[in-house]
Design a protein around this motif. Structure first.
Motif, short mmCIF file in Angstrom:
data_model
loop_
_atom_site.label_atom_id
_atom_site.label_comp_id
_atom_site.label_asym_id
_atom_site.label_seq_id
_atom_site.Cartn_x
_atom_site.Cartn_y
_atom_site.Cartn_z
N ASP A 1 -1.15 49.62 34.95
CA ASP A 1 0.09 50.18 35.21
C ASP A 1 0.09 51.34 34.22
N ASP A 2 0.52 52.55 34.69
CA ASP A 2 0.88 53.92 33.87
C ASP A 2 1.88 54.37 34.52
N ALA A 3 2.98 54.51 34.00
CA ALA A 3 4.27 55.05 34.58
C ALA A 3 4.66 54.52 35.83
N GLY A 4 4.39 53.27 35.97
CA GLY A 4 4.58 52.66 37.39
C GLY A 4 3.91 52.77 38.55
N ILE A 5 2.66 53.43 38.11
CA ILE A 5 1.36 53.61 39.44
C ILE A 5 0.26 53.05 38.76
N PRO A 6 -0.22 52.28 39.68
CA PRO A 6 -1.61 51.49 39.49
C PRO A 6 -2.51 52.68 39.03
N HIS A 7 -3.54 52.47 38.14
CA HIS A 7 -4.64 53.00 37.79
C HIS A 7 -5.54 52.50 37.34
N VAL A 8 -7.05 53.10 37.23
CA VAL A 8 -8.16 52.27 36.75
C VAL A 8 -9.04 53.38 35.96
#
Length: 144
Positions: A129-136
């Motif tokens: 999670d980064d700023a409430g958004i899933p990331h990879v």
């Protein structure tokens, strides 16, 4: 016609870059405004995609020795699906390679990972999670 230019944090175009990033990340995606601009903006190289003098796309490149980290990639809503993001990423890879980088890393929004895969990036690690958004995290080796 789109032109891509390299700029630094003090360039007059940065106000338009920040406005576009605010539009995409804060307004469209709901990222808290205080997280959108950070200390890396001062040390990063920035790319601006221009159409008729207007900033329609941007990203930033932060260099760490032989690695370039791309972030804050944004394209205005009316300019999406026209190849602007691909142009920005290809320009960034060429610039990073020219400046001695051997690889590029980035934290891709999970929904954008297929875009980056098509450009040769490979997923690494778990979704986070980064700023409430899933990331990879994704990585691409550059040719010497």
């Amino acid at each position: 016609m789109t032109t891509i230019v390299e700029i630094q944090g003090t360039d007059p175009l940065m106000s338009a870059v920040y406005a576009l990033r605010r539009e995409v990340f804060v307004i469209e995606q709901g990222i808290p405004e205080e997280l959108e601009v950070d200390e890396n903006d001062n040390v990063a190289g920035h790319l601006a995609a221009l159409s008729d003098g207007h900033v329609i796309g941007t990203l930033r490149i932060v260099r760490h020795e032989r690695t370039a980290k791309i972030g804050r990639m944004a394209v205005s809503a009316h300019s999406r699906k026209k190849g602007i993001g691909k142009e920005l990423m290809e320009f960034a890879a060429a610039a990073a390679s020219r400046d001695g980088a051997q690889e590029i890393i980035l934290a891709a929004q999970f929904t954008a990972r297929e875009f980056y895969r098509r450009l040769g990036y490979i997923e690494e690690g778990a979704v986070f999670d980064d700023a409430g958004i899933p990331h990879v995290m994704m990585r691409k080796k550059l040719r010497s």
